[in-house]
Write an enzyme that holds these catalytic residues in place. Structure first.
Site, short mmCIF file in Angstrom:
data_model
loop_
_atom_site.label_atom_id
_atom_site.label_comp_id
_atom_site.label_asym_id
_atom_site.label_seq_id
_atom_site.Cartn_x
_atom_site.Cartn_y
_atom_site.Cartn_z
N GLY A 6 31.09 28.04 41.02
CA GLY A 6 30.43 29.27 40.59
C GLY A 6 29.54 29.01 39.37
N ASN A 28 36.15 28.25 47.52
CA ASN A 28 35.89 28.60 48.93
C ASN A 28 34.44 29.05 49.15
OD1 ASN A 28 35.86 31.10 47.76
ND2 ASN A 28 37.31 32.07 49.17
N LEU A 69 39.09 30.14 37.52
CA LEU A 69 37.89 30.98 37.43
C LEU A 69 37.57 31.60 38.79
CD1 LEU A 69 37.49 28.61 35.16
CD2 LEU A 69 35.25 29.62 34.97
N TYR A 141 38.51 44.85 40.95
CA TYR A 141 38.33 43.74 39.99
C TYR A 141 39.22 43.95 38.77
CZ TYR A 141 35.66 40.50 36.97
OH TYR A 141 35.27 39.47 36.13
N LYS A 145 42.58 41.72 37.79
CA LYS A 145 42.59 40.90 36.57
C LYS A 145 43.75 41.32 35.67
CE LYS A 145 38.86 38.24 36.96
NZ LYS A 145 38.87 36.78 36.87
#
Ligand code: NAD
Ligand code: UDP
Length: 307
Positions: A6, A28, A69, A141, A145
């Site tokens: 990323g 992935n 990450l 999200y 988290k």
């Protein structure tokens, strides 16, 4: 490193290799890109494994540190992949913690300022417990988290696993995807293409932008700082989105107008990190101001658009 293909992960791979580490990059490619790590593929201390951390997997040999990450990070991405985002934060983090527990590995997690939701405390320090809507679209999200943080602290309490939690605030720089949907790539792309700059809501909401090299320096320092409690990593210089758009226009020389669009649900109104803890414990603070960081990022975007 999970999520190493990323935007942030690929910079961290570069940094660790320069420091002499051996890096196994697990990704992935759901939101990452092979191009981000193409220059590393033949590096003797780099190995790429295309794997989804949601499915349990093995890695042979000793591992000193796991960086996690792996999660879609841009609102556009986590709106497109809501279930994958929740699974990465929950099952993915669990699978990596299990590897860390079996191997006695330091576990460093990329958490986020989104755990503070739409904050009622300003600036946000680590003791603030947040104002998150648990059933809104952003919750995929924010809550995964938050769950990951709870899980990591539980592994720390029960198994004495050495863990670190970085609460990362808006970070930008080269290798962000042109179509990633976040304000930095969106506005730079629009400015360079003579398109109107899209401002969501009034543009009076604020963000604080951290250049990627500063963030990487902070993440690296966390290896050597044995504190399990979260640490904010971000740049405390706060800008309204309007001011940010005006700076992008100035630095690109763009004549594009600003257009106002509806604001996405639960979009935080103010965000700025209190980095007292990072300064004290890590002896870290950002060095790159927004003008300098944006100039480097704009140059990279221009080069990309020529390819
Ligand atoms: P990114 O989307 O560029 O990188 C995330 C990487 O994780 C991608 O390469 C993606 O393919 C990979 N990934 C996602 N789910 C996976 C899975 N199940 N298995 C394996 N790989 C998977 O985003 P980024 O901006 O580089 O963010 C990296 C991390 O930092 C994320 O965890 C994000 O939540 C966190 N973070 C980023 C910011 C920011 O401003 N960029 C702010 C706060 C937190
Ligand atoms: N934003 C905007 N125009 C865009 C993209 C984003 O005005 O084209 C706003 C967005 O509503 C938010 C801020 O910019 O208030 C930062 O958005 P981003 O998606 O970069 O990250 P967030 O901080 O919301 O995770």
């Amino acid at each position: 490193m999970a999520g190493g293909a990323g935007f942030i992960g690929s910079h961290l791979c570069d940094f660790l290799l320069k420091k002499g580490w051996r890096v196994i990059c697990v990704d992935n490619l759901i939101t990452g890109r092979k191009e981000n790590i193409a220059h590393l593929i033949n590096h003797p201390r780099f190995k790429f494994m295309q794997k989804d951390i949601v499915c349990p997997f093995r890695v042979s040999g000793h591992i000193d540190v796991i960086f996690n990450l792996a999660s879609p990070a841009s609102p556009r991405d986590y709106f497109a992949y809501p279930l994958e985002t929740m699974a990465a934060g929950a099952y993915g983090t669990h699978n990596l913690l299990e590897i860390a527990r079996k191997k006695g590995t330091i576990f460093i997690h990329a958490s986020t300022s989104e755990v503070y939701g739409d904050p009622e405390e300003h600036p946000q320090s680590e003791s603030y417990q947040g104002n998150v809507n648990p059933i809104g679209p952003r919750a995929v999200y924010d809550e995964s988290k938050r769950y990951a943080e709870a899980l990591i602290m539980t592994y720390h309490r029960i198994f004495h696993l050495p863990v670190r939690i970085a609460r990362i605030f808006n970070t930008y720089g080269p290798r962000m995807k042109l179509n990633d949907g976040r304000v930095v790539p969106n506005l730079i792309y629009q400015a360079l293409n003579g398109q109107p700059l899209t401002i969501y809501g009034t543009g009076k909401q604020t963000r604080s932008f951290c250049y990627v090299s500063d963030l990487i320096a902070g993440l690296y320092k966390m290896i050597y700082c044995p504190i399990a409690e979260p640490v904010n990593l971000g740049n405390p210089q706060e800008f309204t989105i309007i001011k940010f758009a005006q700076l992008v226009k100035k630095l690109t020389g763009s004549k594009s107008p600003l257009v106002f669009m509806p604001i996405p649900p639960d979009d935080p109104k103010r965000r700025c990190p209190d980095i007292t803890r990072a300064k004290r414990l890590l002896k870290w603070e950002p060095k790159v101001n927004l003008t300098k960081g944006l100039t480097m990022t704009i140059k990279w975007f221009k080069d990309q658009m020529l390819i």
